[in-house]
Motif scaffolding. Structure first.
Motif, PDB file in Angstrom:
ATOM      1  N   TYR A 149     -11.683   5.279  -0.786  1.00  0.00           N
ATOM      2  CA  TYR A 149     -11.394   6.712  -0.896  1.00  0.00           C
ATOM      3  C   TYR A 149     -12.578   7.588  -0.496  1.00  0.00           C
ATOM      4  O   TYR A 149     -12.390   8.697  -0.005  1.00  0.00           O
ATOM      5  N   MET A 178     -12.490   8.317   3.454  1.00  0.00           N
ATOM      6  CA  MET A 178     -11.269   8.746   4.127  1.00  0.00           C
ATOM      7  C   MET A 178     -11.567   9.965   4.987  1.00  0.00           C
ATOM      8  O   MET A 178     -12.414  10.787   4.646  1.00  0.00           O
ATOM      9  N   ILE A 227      -7.575   5.970   6.857  1.00  0.00           N
ATOM     10  CA  ILE A 227      -7.788   5.447   5.513  1.00  0.00           C
ATOM     11  C   ILE A 227      -8.478   4.088   5.622  1.00  0.00           C
ATOM     12  O   ILE A 227      -7.855   3.101   6.008  1.00  0.00           O
ATOM     13  N   PHE A 263       0.875  -1.172   0.000  1.00  0.00           N
ATOM     14  CA  PHE A 263       0.000   0.000   0.000  1.00  0.00           C
ATOM     15  C   PHE A 263       0.909   1.217   0.000  1.00  0.00           C
ATOM     16  O   PHE A 263       1.567   1.503   0.988  1.00  0.00           O
ATOM     17  N   LEU A 312       0.930   4.459   0.644  1.00  0.00           N
ATOM     18  CA  LEU A 312       0.116   5.510   1.263  1.00  0.00           C
ATOM     19  C   LEU A 312       0.932   6.620   1.909  1.00  0.00           C
ATOM     20  O   LEU A 312       0.379   7.646   2.273  1.00  0.00           O
ATOM     21  N   ILE A 330      -8.502   0.562  -1.176  1.00  0.00           N
ATOM     22  CA  ILE A 330      -8.730   1.711  -0.301  1.00  0.00           C
ATOM     23  C   ILE A 330     -10.106   2.283  -0.579  1.00  0.00           C
ATOM     24  O   ILE A 330     -10.490   2.461  -1.735  1.00  0.00           O
ATOM     25  N   ASP A 361      -4.427  10.959   8.890  1.00  0.00           N
ATOM     26  CA  ASP A 361      -5.378  10.437   7.913  1.00  0.00           C
ATOM     27  C   ASP A 361      -5.844   9.061   8.361  1.00  0.00           C
ATOM     28  O   ASP A 361      -5.024   8.193   8.677  1.00  0.00           O
ATOM     29  N   ARG A 407       0.731  12.366   9.329  1.00  0.00           N
ATOM     30  CA  ARG A 407       1.450  13.046   8.265  1.00  0.00           C
ATOM     31  C   ARG A 407       2.536  13.955   8.843  1.00  0.00           C
ATOM     32  O   ARG A 407       2.490  14.329  10.023  1.00  0.00           O
ATOM     33  N   ASP A 456       6.178  10.733   7.065  1.00  0.00           N
ATOM     34  CA  ASP A 456       4.925  10.211   7.612  1.00  0.00           C
ATOM     35  C   ASP A 456       5.216   9.023   8.530  1.00  0.00           C
ATOM     36  O   ASP A 456       6.273   8.412   8.450  1.00  0.00           O
TER      37      ASP A 456
END
Length: 71
Positions: free
Chosen positions: A45, A48, A32, A3, A5, A43, A30, A24, A10
């Motif tokens: 999206y 999120m 996810i 993944f 991401l 994912i 985040d 982050r 991060d």
């Protein structure tokens, strides 16, 4: 399976079967969501979330750019 991401700086702070939480570089987090379909993962999206800095206000922006704010 990979993944992709994260960006440099991060940090993954939690992983479950349902989501990945990434802190982050800027300090926001985040959340996810992950979806499993048969033997494949993807994912989600559309669901999120970003936990950021603010005054306890929740803001949602739809695909047309319309912003909805809850206090």
């Amino acid at each position: 399976m990979i993944f992709g991401l994260m960006q440099k700086g991060d940090e993954v702070i939690n992983v479950t079967n349902d989501f990945v939480a990434i802190k982050r570089k800027k300090g926001e987090v985040d959340i996810i969501p992950l979806l499993r379909e048969d033997c494949n993962w993807r994912i989600d999206y559309e669901n999120m979330m970003t936990i950021g800095y603010g005054d306890n206000i929740v803001t949602y922006e739809d695909e047309n750019g319309v912003r909805i704010t809850n206090f």
